[in-house]
Design a protein around this motif. Structure first.
Motif, PDB file in Angstrom:
ATOM      1  N   ALA A 160       0.837  -1.208   0.000  1.00 20.63           N
ATOM      2  CA  ALA A 160       0.000   0.000   0.000  1.00 20.63           C
ATOM      3  C   ALA A 160       0.868   1.253   0.000  1.00 20.63           C
ATOM      4  N   ILE A 161       1.970   1.228   0.728  1.00 22.62           N
ATOM      5  CA  ILE A 161       2.891   2.373   0.746  1.00 22.62           C
ATOM      6  C   ILE A 161       3.501   2.577  -0.638  1.00 22.62           C
ATOM      7  N   PHE A 162       3.919   1.497  -1.290  1.00 21.05           N
ATOM      8  CA  PHE A 162       4.451   1.627  -2.645  1.00 21.05           C
ATOM      9  C   PHE A 162       3.380   2.154  -3.598  1.00 21.05           C
ATOM     10  N   GLY A 163       2.147   1.715  -3.423  1.00 19.50           N
ATOM     11  CA  GLY A 163       1.053   2.212  -4.248  1.00 19.50           C
ATOM     12  C   GLY A 163       0.805   3.693  -4.047  1.00 19.50           C
ATOM     13  N   ILE A 164       0.930   4.153  -2.803  1.00 21.55           N
ATOM     14  CA  ILE A 164       0.740   5.577  -2.504  1.00 21.55           C
ATOM     15  C   ILE A 164       1.762   6.429  -3.265  1.00 21.55           C
ATOM     16  N   PHE A 165       2.956   5.903  -3.452  1.00 22.00           N
ATOM     17  CA  PHE A 165       4.000   6.651  -4.147  1.00 22.00           C
ATOM     18  C   PHE A 165       4.062   6.343  -5.652  1.00 22.00           C
ATOM     19  N   MET A 166       3.067   5.678  -6.183  1.00 23.55           N
ATOM     20  CA  MET A 166       3.092   5.272  -7.586  1.00 23.55           C
ATOM     21  C   MET A 166       3.159   6.459  -8.549  1.00 23.55           C
ATOM     22  N   ILE A 167       2.374   7.496  -8.332  1.00 21.48           N
ATOM     23  CA  ILE A 167       2.389   8.669  -9.206  1.00 21.48           C
ATOM     24  C   ILE A 167       3.780   9.304  -9.193  1.00 21.48           C
ATOM     25  N   GLN A 168       4.346   9.490  -8.010  1.00 21.12           N
ATOM     26  CA  GLN A 168       5.666  10.096  -7.907  1.00 21.12           C
ATOM     27  C   GLN A 168       6.723   9.244  -8.589  1.00 21.12           C
ATOM     28  N   ILE A 169       6.614   7.930  -8.446  1.00 23.82           N
ATOM     29  CA  ILE A 169       7.569   7.026  -9.093  1.00 23.82           C
ATOM     30  C   ILE A 169       7.465   7.148 -10.611  1.00 23.82           C
ATOM     31  N   LEU A 170       6.250   7.225 -11.127  1.00 24.73           N
ATOM     32  CA  LEU A 170       6.074   7.356 -12.573  1.00 24.73           C
ATOM     33  C   LEU A 170       6.580   8.693 -13.096  1.00 24.73           C
ATOM     34  N   ILE A 171       6.331   9.771 -12.385  1.00 28.09           N
ATOM     35  CA  ILE A 171       6.826  11.084 -12.815  1.00 28.09           C
ATOM     36  C   ILE A 171       8.344  11.089 -12.823  1.00 28.09           C
ATOM     37  N   LEU A 172       8.954  10.577 -11.765  1.00 26.65           N
ATOM     38  CA  LEU A 172      10.413  10.508 -11.694  1.00 26.65           C
ATOM     39  C   LEU A 172      10.969   9.623 -12.807  1.00 26.65           C
ATOM     40  N   GLY A 173      10.346   8.471 -13.016  1.00 26.69           N
ATOM     41  CA  GLY A 173      10.785   7.568 -14.083  1.00 26.69           C
ATOM     42  C   GLY A 173      10.661   8.188 -15.460  1.00 26.69           C
ATOM     43  N   ASP A 174       9.602   8.948 -15.688  1.00 26.41           N
ATOM     44  CA  ASP A 174       9.405   9.618 -16.973  1.00 26.41           C
ATOM     45  C   ASP A 174      10.524  10.627 -17.229  1.00 26.41           C
ATOM     46  N   HIS A 175      10.885  11.385 -16.201  1.00 29.66           N
ATOM     47  CA  HIS A 175      11.959  12.370 -16.362  1.00 29.66           C
ATOM     48  C   HIS A 175      13.322  11.709 -16.534  1.00 29.66           C
ATOM     49  N   VAL A 176      13.548  10.611 -15.843  1.00 30.76           N
ATOM     50  CA  VAL A 176      14.812   9.879 -16.002  1.00 30.76           C
ATOM     51  C   VAL A 176      14.911   9.334 -17.424  1.00 30.76           C
ATOM     52  N   LYS A 214      13.555  10.591 -20.078  1.00 30.56           N
ATOM     53  CA  LYS A 214      13.813  11.728 -20.975  1.00 30.56           C
ATOM     54  C   LYS A 214      15.289  12.112 -20.972  1.00 30.56           C
ATOM     55  N   ILE A 215      15.939  11.958 -19.832  1.00 28.34           N
ATOM     56  CA  ILE A 215      17.365  12.271 -19.751  1.00 28.34           C
ATOM     57  C   ILE A 215      18.183  11.196 -20.461  1.00 28.34           C
ATOM     58  N   ILE A 216      17.813   9.932 -20.270  1.00 31.39           N
ATOM     59  CA  ILE A 216      18.571   8.828 -20.858  1.00 31.39           C
ATOM     60  C   ILE A 216      18.367   8.757 -22.367  1.00 31.39           C
ATOM     61  N   TRP A 217      17.120   8.836 -22.815  1.00 32.22           N
ATOM     62  CA  TRP A 217      16.789   8.762 -24.237  1.00 32.22           C
ATOM     63  C   TRP A 217      16.015   9.999 -24.677  1.00 32.22           C
ATOM     64  N   PRO A 218      16.720  11.118 -24.892  1.00 30.90           N
ATOM     65  CA  PRO A 218      15.996  12.350 -25.239  1.00 30.90           C
ATOM     66  C   PRO A 218      15.304  12.278 -26.599  1.00 30.90           C
ATOM     67  N   LYS A 219      15.828  11.520 -27.541  1.00 31.70           N
ATOM     68  CA  LYS A 219      15.219  11.443 -28.879  1.00 31.70           C
ATOM     69  C   LYS A 219      13.985  10.565 -28.889  1.00 31.70           C
ATOM     70  N   ARG A 220      13.847   9.681 -27.916  1.00 25.67           N
ATOM     71  CA  ARG A 220      12.685   8.805 -27.842  1.00 25.67           C
ATOM     72  C   ARG A 220      11.412   9.613 -27.719  1.00 25.67           C
TER      73      ARG A 220
END
Length: 128
Positions: free
Chosen positions: A100-116, A118-124
């Motif tokens: 449940a704690i991991f689920g609570i942070f799911m949005i934040q994890i996805l936002i952080l992952g999306d930005h990471v 973008k940094i790793i594969w900017p052309k993607r």
């Protein structure tokens, strides 16, 4: 207001899709409390994220004094809302607290992952 709704729709739909898939995998693997806890936490995370986006324009249109109290009430309400899955997971054995704690942070994890990503594969991001 439209960019806020697009961002909400993007991350909320991704979070719910990921939670359903991950929860289903846990349930099929025989770990029902993990799957249920993860989905429960993610549902409340999505609700919290949507409430944040909906109250943002209200904060901008009020005077400084009213904005303070509105923001304070909004934060207290959202924190209380985020406590619900934790309380449910603690009270009932059919939900796993850590999941449940991991689920609570799911949005934040996805936002952080999306930005990471973008940094790793900017052309993607340009192709999509």
């Amino acid at each position: 207001m439209e960019p806020i709704r697009q961002t909400q729709k993007k991350y909320a739909s991704r979070a719910m899709t990921a939670a359903i898939i991950i929860g289903l995998v846990f349930i099929l693997a025989g770990q029902k409390p993990l799957g249920k806890g993860f989905i429960l936490g993610t549902v409340f995370s999505v609700i919290n994220f949507i409430l944040m986006g909906e109250t943002l324009p209200m904060k901008m249109s009020k005077s400084r004094g009213k904005t303070f109290f509105f923001t304070l009430f909004s934060m207290v309400f959202r924190y209380a809302l985020m406590a619900v899955p934790l309380i449910v997971a603690i009270k009932f054995e059919q939900f796993n607290v850590v999941a449940a704690i991991f689920g609570i942070f799911m949005i934040q994890i996805l936002i952080l992952g999306d930005h990471v990503l973008k940094i790793i594969w900017p052309k993607r991001q340009q192709r999509i």
